[in-house]
Design a protein around this motif. Sequence first.
Motif, PDB file in Angstrom:
ATOM      1  N   LEU A 205      42.808  49.125  30.379  1.00 49.14           N
ATOM      2  CA  LEU A 205      43.845  48.455  29.598  1.00 49.14           C
ATOM      3  C   LEU A 205      45.043  48.075  30.464  1.00 49.14           C
ATOM      4  N   LEU A 206      45.304  48.881  31.494  1.00 50.41           N
ATOM      5  CA  LEU A 206      46.419  48.593  32.394  1.00 50.41           C
ATOM      6  C   LEU A 206      46.047  47.571  33.469  1.00 50.41           C
ATOM      7  N   GLY A 207      44.805  47.118  33.465  1.00 55.83           N
ATOM      8  CA  GLY A 207      44.379  46.050  34.374  1.00 55.83           C
ATOM      9  C   GLY A 207      44.060  46.504  35.787  1.00 55.83           C
ATOM     10  N   LYS A 208      43.579  47.737  35.950  1.00 54.33           N
ATOM     11  CA  LYS A 208      43.238  48.218  37.290  1.00 54.33           C
ATOM     12  C   LYS A 208      42.094  47.375  37.848  1.00 54.33           C
ATOM     13  N   PRO A 209      42.215  46.942  39.105  1.00 55.44           N
ATOM     14  CA  PRO A 209      41.158  46.109  39.708  1.00 55.44           C
ATOM     15  C   PRO A 209      39.829  46.855  39.823  1.00 55.44           C
ATOM     16  N   LYS A 210      38.756  46.090  39.750  1.00 50.56           N
ATOM     17  CA  LYS A 210      37.432  46.691  39.918  1.00 50.56           C
ATOM     18  C   LYS A 210      37.218  47.026  41.377  1.00 50.56           C
ATOM     19  N   ARG A 211      36.465  48.084  41.625  1.00 46.37           N
ATOM     20  CA  ARG A 211      36.184  48.512  42.993  1.00 46.37           C
ATOM     21  C   ARG A 211      35.425  47.440  43.761  1.00 46.37           C
ATOM     22  N   ALA A 212      35.533  47.533  45.074  1.00 48.89           N
ATOM     23  CA  ALA A 212      34.815  46.600  45.936  1.00 48.89           C
ATOM     24  C   ALA A 212      33.317  46.886  45.848  1.00 48.89           C
ATOM     25  N   ARG A 213      32.529  45.828  45.886  1.00 50.48           N
ATOM     26  CA  ARG A 213      31.080  45.989  45.823  1.00 50.48           C
ATOM     27  C   ARG A 213      30.527  46.202  47.224  1.00 50.48           C
TER      28      ARG A 213
ATOM     29  N   ILE B 171      25.806  43.452  46.106  1.00 48.93           N
ATOM     30  CA  ILE B 171      25.855  41.989  46.107  1.00 48.93           C
ATOM     31  C   ILE B 171      24.436  41.421  46.180  1.00 48.93           C
ATOM     32  N   PHE B 172      23.616  41.985  47.064  1.00 48.31           N
ATOM     33  CA  PHE B 172      22.217  41.580  47.185  1.00 48.31           C
ATOM     34  C   PHE B 172      21.494  41.783  45.857  1.00 48.31           C
ATOM     35  N   LEU B 173      21.745  42.902  45.222  1.00 52.10           N
ATOM     36  CA  LEU B 173      21.101  43.235  43.956  1.00 52.10           C
ATOM     37  C   LEU B 173      21.474  42.227  42.871  1.00 52.10           C
ATOM     38  N   SER B 174      22.762  41.907  42.760  1.00 49.24           N
ATOM     39  CA  SER B 174      23.192  40.984  41.707  1.00 49.24           C
ATOM     40  C   SER B 174      22.644  39.579  41.923  1.00 49.24           C
ATOM     41  N   GLU B 175      22.478  39.171  43.175  1.00 51.95           N
ATOM     42  CA  GLU B 175      21.955  37.832  43.456  1.00 51.95           C
ATOM     43  C   GLU B 175      20.461  37.730  43.205  1.00 51.95           C
ATOM     44  N   ASN B 176      19.725  38.815  43.384  1.00 56.46           N
ATOM     45  CA  ASN B 176      18.267  38.752  43.333  1.00 56.46           C
ATOM     46  C   ASN B 176      17.637  39.461  42.147  1.00 56.46           C
ATOM     47  N   TYR B 177      18.427  40.038  41.271  1.00 62.02           N
ATOM     48  CA  TYR B 177      17.870  40.850  40.189  1.00 62.02           C
ATOM     49  C   TYR B 177      17.024  40.023  39.219  1.00 62.02           C
ATOM     50  N   LYS B 178      17.525  38.876  38.802  1.00 62.92           N
ATOM     51  CA  LYS B 178      16.803  38.077  37.804  1.00 62.92           C
ATOM     52  C   LYS B 178      15.459  37.582  38.308  1.00 62.92           C
TER      53      LYS B 178
ATOM     54  N   GLU C 269      32.646  42.980  52.921  1.00 56.75           N
ATOM     55  CA  GLU C 269      33.905  43.183  53.646  1.00 56.75           C
ATOM     56  C   GLU C 269      35.020  42.358  53.008  1.00 56.75           C
ATOM     57  N   ASP C 270      34.711  41.114  52.625  1.00 60.04           N
ATOM     58  CA  ASP C 270      35.699  40.263  51.950  1.00 60.04           C
ATOM     59  C   ASP C 270      36.120  40.875  50.608  1.00 60.04           C
ATOM     60  N   ASP C 271      35.140  41.432  49.896  1.00 60.32           N
ATOM     61  CA  ASP C 271      35.447  42.044  48.608  1.00 60.32           C
ATOM     62  C   ASP C 271      36.300  43.292  48.789  1.00 60.32           C
ATOM     63  N   LYS C 272      36.089  44.011  49.881  1.00 60.00           N
ATOM     64  CA  LYS C 272      36.898  45.185  50.175  1.00 60.00           C
ATOM     65  C   LYS C 272      38.355  44.790  50.415  1.00 60.00           C
ATOM     66  N   VAL C 273      38.549  43.688  51.148  1.00 58.47           N
ATOM     67  CA  VAL C 273      39.907  43.185  51.407  1.00 58.47           C
ATOM     68  C   VAL C 273      40.556  42.765  50.090  1.00 58.47           C
ATOM     69  N   ARG C 274      39.779  42.067  49.246  1.00 63.62           N
ATOM     70  CA  ARG C 274      40.282  41.661  47.933  1.00 63.62           C
ATOM     71  C   ARG C 274      40.721  42.877  47.125  1.00 63.62           C
ATOM     72  N   TYR C 275      39.892  43.902  47.111  1.00 60.77           N
ATOM     73  CA  TYR C 275      40.190  45.108  46.349  1.00 60.77           C
ATOM     74  C   TYR C 275      41.477  45.774  46.846  1.00 60.77           C
ATOM     75  N   GLU C 276      41.609  45.912  48.150  1.00 57.23           N
ATOM     76  CA  GLU C 276      42.804  46.549  48.709  1.00 57.23           C
ATOM     77  C   GLU C 276      44.072  45.761  48.351  1.00 57.23           C
ATOM     78  N   ASN C 277      44.000  44.435  48.446  1.00 55.46           N
ATOM     79  CA  ASN C 277      45.161  43.600  48.101  1.00 55.46           C
ATOM     80  C   ASN C 277      45.518  43.737  46.620  1.00 55.46           C
TER      81      ASN C 277
ATOM     82  N   PRO D 151      25.110  38.222  55.940  1.00 52.78           N
ATOM     83  CA  PRO D 151      25.950  37.537  54.934  1.00 52.78           C
ATOM     84  C   PRO D 151      26.413  38.487  53.811  1.00 52.78           C
ATOM     85  N   TYR D 152      25.548  39.419  53.416  1.00 54.88           N
ATOM     86  CA  TYR D 152      25.909  40.365  52.364  1.00 54.88           C
ATOM     87  C   TYR D 152      26.973  41.341  52.861  1.00 54.88           C
ATOM     88  N   LEU D 153      26.825  41.758  54.114  1.00 54.24           N
ATOM     89  CA  LEU D 153      27.829  42.648  54.700  1.00 54.24           C
ATOM     90  C   LEU D 153      29.193  41.958  54.788  1.00 54.24           C
TER      91      LEU D 153
END
Length: 195
Positions: free
Chosen positions: A78-86, A91-98, A132-140, A126-128
């Motif tokens: 409810l306070l809008g805490k960011p989601k953790r970095a994937r 990322i590989f799983l979400s792209e290939n699951y379907k 890494e980009d998502d980790k930077v996003r999360y920290e910011n 590319p997934y790594l």
Amino acid sequence: EASNLELIKKLAGAWKELPASQKQVYEEAKKTDWKRYGEQMAAYKAQLTPAQAAALKEEKRKQLAKRRSIRAKRELNLLGKPKRARTAFNIFLSENYKESEGISPVAKMKKLFDTWQKLSASQKKPYLQLAEDDKVRYENEMKSWEAKMIELGREDLVRSKKRRLRKQPAETAKQAEKAKASSGGNKAKLKKSEE
């Protein structure tokens, strides 16, 4: 044909419209049922062995801890805490699951995990990088969210610096231990020289 939620809403509306005189009957029935429950619970607890009573107490403690955890997570959402970095695998799983083969979700996950393990380093790159980009996003996002929480007076939700220090690399931790050990030796030398 109505869903449970619709049915509950209708019953709640009917309860609100019910006059107090008619509600009294249900209130008294509740009191007698609650009293009977208390007596039955006391009799049940009296016949338990100490080990069973301890196990029951531990189970109740775990349930309360789980409820507190769920409430805390809900509050953070409810306070809008960011989601953790994937991770790269997520990322590989979400792209290939379907597109993955498998009857059940568990079978799909196992198949994708095996595929991930067989990928070469160049295929994982590319997934790594995305991870890494998502980790930077999360920290910011966390820095800005924590600043907002401090403004709102919720310092209790801000990550402590002590936790960050605990996650030091193994070499840094070893150096810190050596420094403590050597400073302890110096103190002993000082005490001997003072005597």
